[in-house]
Design a protein around this motif. Sequence first.
Motif, PDB file in Angstrom:
ATOM      1  N   ALA A 108      49.177 -22.384   2.416  1.00  0.00           N
ATOM      2  CA  ALA A 108      49.543 -21.098   3.009  1.00  0.00           C
ATOM      3  C   ALA A 108      50.458 -21.330   4.214  1.00  0.00           C
ATOM      4  O   ALA A 108      50.298 -22.300   4.957  1.00  0.00           O
ATOM      5  N   LYS A 109      51.411 -20.438   4.405  1.00  0.00           N
ATOM      6  CA  LYS A 109      52.349 -20.525   5.516  1.00  0.00           C
ATOM      7  C   LYS A 109      51.962 -19.520   6.605  1.00  0.00           C
ATOM      8  O   LYS A 109      51.650 -18.366   6.300  1.00  0.00           O
ATOM      9  N   LEU A 110      51.986 -19.973   7.848  1.00  0.00           N
ATOM     10  CA  LEU A 110      51.618 -19.111   8.980  1.00  0.00           C
ATOM     11  C   LEU A 110      52.850 -18.800   9.820  1.00  0.00           C
ATOM     12  O   LEU A 110      53.561 -19.706  10.259  1.00  0.00           O
ATOM     13  N   THR A 111      53.086 -17.504  10.031  1.00  0.00           N
ATOM     14  CA  THR A 111      54.157 -17.047  10.914  1.00  0.00           C
ATOM     15  C   THR A 111      53.530 -16.318  12.092  1.00  0.00           C
ATOM     16  O   THR A 111      52.732 -15.394  11.903  1.00  0.00           O
ATOM     17  N   GLU A 112      53.871 -16.747  13.303  1.00  0.00           N
ATOM     18  CA  GLU A 112      53.340 -16.096  14.506  1.00  0.00           C
ATOM     19  C   GLU A 112      54.286 -14.979  14.931  1.00  0.00           C
ATOM     20  O   GLU A 112      55.487 -15.188  15.093  1.00  0.00           O
ATOM     21  N   VAL A 113      53.722 -13.783  15.098  1.00  0.00           N
ATOM     22  CA  VAL A 113      54.501 -12.630  15.546  1.00  0.00           C
ATOM     23  C   VAL A 113      54.312 -12.515  17.056  1.00  0.00           C
ATOM     24  O   VAL A 113      53.221 -12.224  17.533  1.00  0.00           O
ATOM     25  N   LYS A 114      55.374 -12.773  17.797  1.00  0.00           N
ATOM     26  CA  LYS A 114      55.297 -12.857  19.252  1.00  0.00           C
ATOM     27  C   LYS A 114      54.975 -11.511  19.900  1.00  0.00           C
ATOM     28  O   LYS A 114      55.370 -10.452  19.400  1.00  0.00           O
ATOM     29  N   GLU A 115      54.257 -11.589  21.024  1.00  0.00           N
ATOM     30  CA  GLU A 115      53.909 -10.404  21.822  1.00  0.00           C
ATOM     31  C   GLU A 115      53.355  -9.284  20.938  1.00  0.00           C
ATOM     32  O   GLU A 115      53.812  -8.143  20.959  1.00  0.00           O
ATOM     33  N   CYS A 116      52.349  -9.653  20.168  1.00  0.00           N
ATOM     34  CA  CYS A 116      51.782  -8.717  19.198  1.00  0.00           C
ATOM     35  C   CYS A 116      50.289  -8.948  19.076  1.00  0.00           C
ATOM     36  O   CYS A 116      49.818 -10.096  19.135  1.00  0.00           O
TER      37      CYS A 116
END
Length: 281
Positions: A249-257
Motif C-alpha cells: 500500500a502507498k501512503l500519501t500525507e496530506v499537509k495541514e489536514c
Amino acid sequence: MEQEIKLNKLKSESGLHVHIISDGEAIVFLHGGPGSEHRFFLPHVLPLSQKFKLIFYDQRGCGESYPTENNQYTMEGEVDTLEYLRKNLGIKKVNLFGESWGSILALLYATSYPERVNKIMLTAAIGITGEGFTIFAEELEKRLADEDKIKLLNLEEKYINGSSTIEEKIFEVLDKYYVYSEKALERKQKTTMNTIVNEAIGKDIIKNYDLTNKVDKIKNIPILIAQGSHDILTPDLIKSLLLEHIPHAKLTEVKECGHWTLVEKPSEIIEIARNFFEPPC
C-alpha cells in the motif's frame, strides 16, 4: 430516467438509498461513522464526475436507507450489502473509496471478495484490526480540552436519561478536533448520524475486526492511503497500524489536514484520487 427507475426499484426491494452521478468507470464511495451517510462526500468529490461514474449509498439504517428488520448491525452485514449492491449494479470489479470507518469496510470487502476489487483508496484510515479504532478514541481523548470533556460528560448524561436527540450538540463540541483549521468546518455539509448503528458496529469492530491473517488475499490489489498530517491517527500511526501489514500500500500525507480530508483539502484529495483511479492509456 431509466437509471432513476432502476435505483427506485433497488430501494423498494432492498431498502438501500443509492445515488449515482455521471458515467464512466465506477467508483463506489463508503462513508464513515459508523452511522453517517453518503452526503458527507458531497459536494467535495463532484469534480471526479468529469471522468468517473460516482456511486454513493447510505449503509443500512443510515441516511435515507431503511433500518434492518431487527435493528441489528454488523460489519459482516455491511460487507454483504456492498456485495449485493455490486451485483445489482452490474459492476464486475469495483473501485472503492473508503473514508474512516469506510476504510475498514473497504478492506473487509476486499479480503472477502478480492476477485471483485480493482483498486482501493482509503482516507482517514483506521488500520487492519480493532486496535486502530481503540487508539483513535484514545488519541481523540488526549486532544480534548478540559471544558469540552465536561460538556461531553453532561451531554452523555442527558442522553442516558432519555433526553431528546443531542447528536448536533455533540458534533458542535467534537467537530473542531477532526480538522486542522476550524475554518474548514464552513464547508462541512449537515449530515445525520444513526447512533444505534454507530454503537453496534463500533462494538463489533473492537471485538471482531482483525484482518491480520487475511491481508495476503489483497496483495495484488493497488491500495492508496491519503492521510492528513494532523489526523487523529497520524501518518506515523497508520504506518504501524496498516502499512506494516500491507507493505504494498502507498501512503500519501496530506499537509495541514486533519481527519476530514475531503472537507479540509478537497482539491488535493480529488487530484490524488483522479491520478490513482485513472485507467492506463
